[in-house]
Design a protein around this motif. Structure first.
Motif, PDB file in Angstrom:
ATOM      1  N   VAL A  30      59.797  71.065  39.588  1.00 45.02           N
ATOM      2  CA  VAL A  30      60.194  70.613  38.205  1.00 45.02           C
ATOM      3  C   VAL A  30      59.246  69.535  37.680  1.00 45.02           C
ATOM      4  CG1 VAL A  30      62.118  69.636  37.058  1.00 45.02           C
ATOM      5  CG2 VAL A  30      62.442  70.715  39.080  1.00 45.02           C
ATOM      6  N   ASP A  31      58.925  69.653  36.111  1.00 45.21           N
ATOM      7  CA  ASP A  31      58.139  68.853  35.653  1.00 45.21           C
ATOM      8  C   ASP A  31      58.801  67.157  35.423  1.00 45.21           C
ATOM      9  OD1 ASP A  31      56.298  70.641  35.059  1.00 45.21           O
ATOM     10  OD2 ASP A  31      57.057  70.885  33.045  1.00 45.21           O
ATOM     11  N   ASP A  32      58.113  66.286  35.938  1.00 42.54           N
ATOM     12  CA  ASP A  32      58.645  64.877  36.011  1.00 42.54           C
ATOM     13  C   ASP A  32      58.009  63.856  34.738  1.00 42.54           C
ATOM     14  OD1 ASP A  32      59.947  62.700  36.740  1.00 42.54           O
ATOM     15  OD2 ASP A  32      58.772  62.133  38.490  1.00 42.54           O
ATOM     16  N   LYS A  33      58.628  63.709  33.714  1.00 40.23           N
ATOM     17  CA  LYS A  33      58.028  62.939  32.841  1.00 40.23           C
ATOM     18  C   LYS A  33      58.410  61.634  32.633  1.00 40.23           C
ATOM     19  CE  LYS A  33      57.953  67.459  29.914  1.00 40.23           C
ATOM     20  NZ  LYS A  33      58.389  68.191  28.925  1.00 40.23           N
ATOM     21  N   LYS A  34      59.176  61.340  33.511  1.00 37.44           N
ATOM     22  CA  LYS A  34      59.839  59.871  33.471  1.00 37.44           C
ATOM     23  C   LYS A  34      58.811  58.676  33.311  1.00 37.44           C
ATOM     24  CE  LYS A  34      64.088  61.251  35.856  1.00 37.44           C
ATOM     25  NZ  LYS A  34      64.901  61.019  36.971  1.00 37.44           N
ATOM     26  N   LYS A  35      57.690  58.884  34.209  1.00 36.03           N
ATOM     27  CA  LYS A  35      56.852  57.647  34.196  1.00 36.03           C
ATOM     28  C   LYS A  35      55.986  57.643  32.886  1.00 36.03           C
ATOM     29  CE  LYS A  35      57.219  56.718  38.560  1.00 36.03           C
ATOM     30  NZ  LYS A  35      57.665  55.628  39.141  1.00 36.03           N
ATOM     31  N   SER A  36      55.515  58.691  32.336  1.00 38.66           N
ATOM     32  CA  SER A  36      54.747  58.724  31.002  1.00 38.66           C
ATOM     33  C   SER A  36      55.428  60.223  30.286  1.00 38.66           C
ATOM     34  CB  SER A  36      53.257  58.967  31.317  1.00 38.66           C
ATOM     35  OG  SER A  36      52.726  59.010  30.371  1.00 38.66           O
ATOM     36  N   LYS A  37      55.334  59.780  28.701  1.00 38.52           N
ATOM     37  CA  LYS A  37      55.487  61.030  27.831  1.00 38.52           C
ATOM     38  C   LYS A  37      54.278  61.846  27.796  1.00 38.52           C
ATOM     39  CE  LYS A  37      58.714  58.395  24.967  1.00 38.52           C
ATOM     40  NZ  LYS A  37      58.997  58.007  23.951  1.00 38.52           N
ATOM     41  N   HIS A  38      53.159  61.536  28.219  1.00 40.76           N
ATOM     42  CA  HIS A  38      51.956  62.166  27.962  1.00 40.76           C
ATOM     43  C   HIS A  38      51.703  63.042  29.374  1.00 40.76           C
ATOM     44  CE1 HIS A  38      51.793  60.941  24.130  1.00 40.76           C
ATOM     45  NE2 HIS A  38      51.761  59.694  24.447  1.00 40.76           N
ATOM     46  N   PRO A 109      65.369  72.633  32.996  1.00 33.91           N
ATOM     47  CA  PRO A 109      65.521  71.895  34.267  1.00 33.91           C
ATOM     48  C   PRO A 109      66.766  71.004  34.183  1.00 33.91           C
ATOM     49  CG  PRO A 109      63.708  70.867  32.991  1.00 33.91           C
ATOM     50  CD  PRO A 109      63.975  72.257  32.206  1.00 33.91           C
ATOM     51  N   ARG A 110      67.341  70.575  33.322  1.00 30.17           N
ATOM     52  CA  ARG A 110      68.388  69.941  33.215  1.00 30.17           C
ATOM     53  C   ARG A 110      69.588  70.359  33.793  1.00 30.17           C
ATOM     54  NH1 ARG A 110      68.316  71.659  28.165  1.00 30.17           N
ATOM     55  NH2 ARG A 110      69.927  72.750  27.462  1.00 30.17           N
ATOM     56  N   PHE A 111      69.606  71.688  33.912  1.00 26.05           N
ATOM     57  CA  PHE A 111      70.834  72.493  34.441  1.00 26.05           C
ATOM     58  C   PHE A 111      70.576  72.186  36.217  1.00 26.05           C
ATOM     59  CE2 PHE A 111      70.677  75.638  30.726  1.00 26.05           C
ATOM     60  CZ  PHE A 111      71.724  74.758  30.015  1.00 26.05           C
ATOM     61  N   LEU A 112      69.717  71.991  36.546  1.00 27.09           N
ATOM     62  CA  LEU A 112      69.257  72.022  38.137  1.00 27.09           C
ATOM     63  C   LEU A 112      70.031  70.945  38.679  1.00 27.09           C
ATOM     64  CD1 LEU A 112      65.800  72.956  38.694  1.00 27.09           C
ATOM     65  CD2 LEU A 112      67.718  74.552  38.835  1.00 27.09           C
ATOM     66  N   GLU A 113      70.692  69.770  37.804  1.00 21.45           N
ATOM     67  CA  GLU A 113      71.147  68.693  38.091  1.00 21.45           C
ATOM     68  C   GLU A 113      72.663  69.157  38.752  1.00 21.45           C
ATOM     69  OE1 GLU A 113      71.032  66.084  34.882  1.00 21.45           O
ATOM     70  OE2 GLU A 113      68.968  65.914  35.178  1.00 21.45           O
ATOM     71  N   GLU A 114      73.034  70.424  38.458  1.00 22.19           N
ATOM     72  CA  GLU A 114      74.485  70.670  38.690  1.00 22.19           C
ATOM     73  C   GLU A 114      74.586  71.455  40.112  1.00 22.19           C
ATOM     74  OE1 GLU A 114      75.976  73.413  35.762  1.00 22.19           O
ATOM     75  OE2 GLU A 114      75.608  71.797  33.896  1.00 22.19           O
ATOM     76  N   THR A 115      73.651  70.746  41.065  1.00 23.56           N
ATOM     77  CA  THR A 115      73.801  71.396  42.426  1.00 23.56           C
ATOM     78  C   THR A 115      74.825  70.891  43.218  1.00 23.56           C
ATOM     79  OG1 THR A 115      72.222  71.687  44.193  1.00 23.56           O
ATOM     80  CG2 THR A 115      72.114  69.646  43.240  1.00 23.56           C
ATOM     81  N   PRO A 116      75.615  71.211  44.010  1.00 19.63           N
ATOM     82  CA  PRO A 116      75.366  72.600  44.602  1.00 19.63           C
ATOM     83  C   PRO A 116      75.742  73.646  43.536  1.00 19.63           C
ATOM     84  CG  PRO A 116      77.158  71.514  45.807  1.00 19.63           C
ATOM     85  CD  PRO A 116      76.637  70.742  44.743  1.00 19.63           C
ATOM     86  N   MET A 139      84.240  64.731  34.456  1.00 20.16           N
ATOM     87  CA  MET A 139      84.564  65.627  33.480  1.00 20.16           C
ATOM     88  C   MET A 139      83.162  66.225  32.648  1.00 20.16           C
ATOM     89  SD  MET A 139      87.553  65.595  33.342  1.00 20.16           S
ATOM     90  CE  MET A 139      88.437  66.149  31.971  1.00 20.16           C
ATOM     91  N   GLY A 140      83.290  67.369  32.533  1.00 17.40           N
ATOM     92  CA  GLY A 140      82.152  68.095  31.715  1.00 17.40           C
ATOM     93  C   GLY A 140      82.057  69.427  31.794  1.00 17.40           C
ATOM     94  N   GLY A 141      80.850  69.926  31.395  1.00 18.94           N
ATOM     95  CA  GLY A 141      80.811  71.389  31.567  1.00 18.94           C
ATOM     96  C   GLY A 141      79.682  71.830  32.592  1.00 18.94           C
ATOM     97  N   VAL A 142      79.471  73.214  32.909  1.00 21.32           N
ATOM     98  CA  VAL A 142      78.580  73.589  33.871  1.00 21.32           C
ATOM     99  C   VAL A 142      78.001  74.766  33.458  1.00 21.32           C
ATOM    100  CG1 VAL A 142      79.596  72.411  35.790  1.00 21.32           C
ATOM    101  CG2 VAL A 142      80.058  74.839  35.037  1.00 21.32           C
ATOM    102  N   ILE A 143      76.605  75.315  33.905  1.00 18.16           N
ATOM    103  CA  ILE A 143      76.061  76.440  33.717  1.00 18.16           C
ATOM    104  C   ILE A 143      76.595  77.573  34.271  1.00 18.16           C
ATOM    105  CG2 ILE A 143      74.253  76.209  35.161  1.00 18.16           C
ATOM    106  CD1 ILE A 143      73.681  77.371  31.843  1.00 18.16           C
TER     107      ILE A 143
END
Length: 161
Positions: A30-38, A109-116, A139-143
């Motif tokens: 997965v792309d990790d952009k947390k440390k830098s935007k560029h 990639p944000r959908f992968l946080e819904e593991t398992p 509470m919330g939704g899933v894919i």
């Protein structure tokens, strides 16, 4: 039983259900952009999933019944993302997981946080249904995703709120 006891019992049941889904794992990049935007770096993300046998008479399927026992046309009508792609023949849940999770890592990639993830087979549409899960008490939704078994066509993908 008071409200708090009921709430705690419900959370324990949700934890047990999520533990049952932690049977298999697949690692995707997965792309990790947390440390830098560029500067984008790749990180490995472990996705857990399990096969769930769905029972037509299961009262817990209320509201999701149309996904697990629908025909292919009904599934296609549920599609909200309008993504057209195919992954090839998907003979079992492992093939479905190997196809969809790298695709999600690249495009959503944000959908992968819904593991398992729960993977079920819909015999009427001959499709694999992939469903995300939430942490217990959240509470919330899933894919929801449907992939055709014979050619891996992405039939449906949508998220709930």
């Amino acid at each position: 039983m008071d409200f708090m006891e009921h709430w705690e019992r419900m959370i324990q049941e949700q934890e047990l259900e999520r533990d049952r889904l932690r049977v298999h794992q697949i690692t995707v990049q997965v792309d990790d952009k947390k440390k830098s935007k560029h500067h984008v770096r790749k990180k490995n993300s472990v996705i857990e999933y399990g096969l769930v046998e769905r029972d037509l008479h299961d009262e817990n399927l209320l509201g999701r019944h149309q996904l697990y026992f629908a025909d292919r046309e009904t599934l296609a009508q549920q599609d909200r993302m309008k993504v057209k792609t195919a992954f090839g023949e998907l003979g079992n849940e492992h093939a479905a997981a190997s196809a969809i999770f790298p695709y999600l890592a690249e495009h959503f990639p944000r959908f992968l946080e819904e593991t398992p993830f729960a993977i079920s087979y819909n015999p009427f549409a001959e499709a694999w249904i992939i469903e995300g899960t939430l942490p217990p008490g959240t509470m919330g939704g899933v894919i929801y995703i449907a992939l055709a078994k014979e050619d891996g066509t992405l039939l449906m993908m949508f998220g709930t709120k």
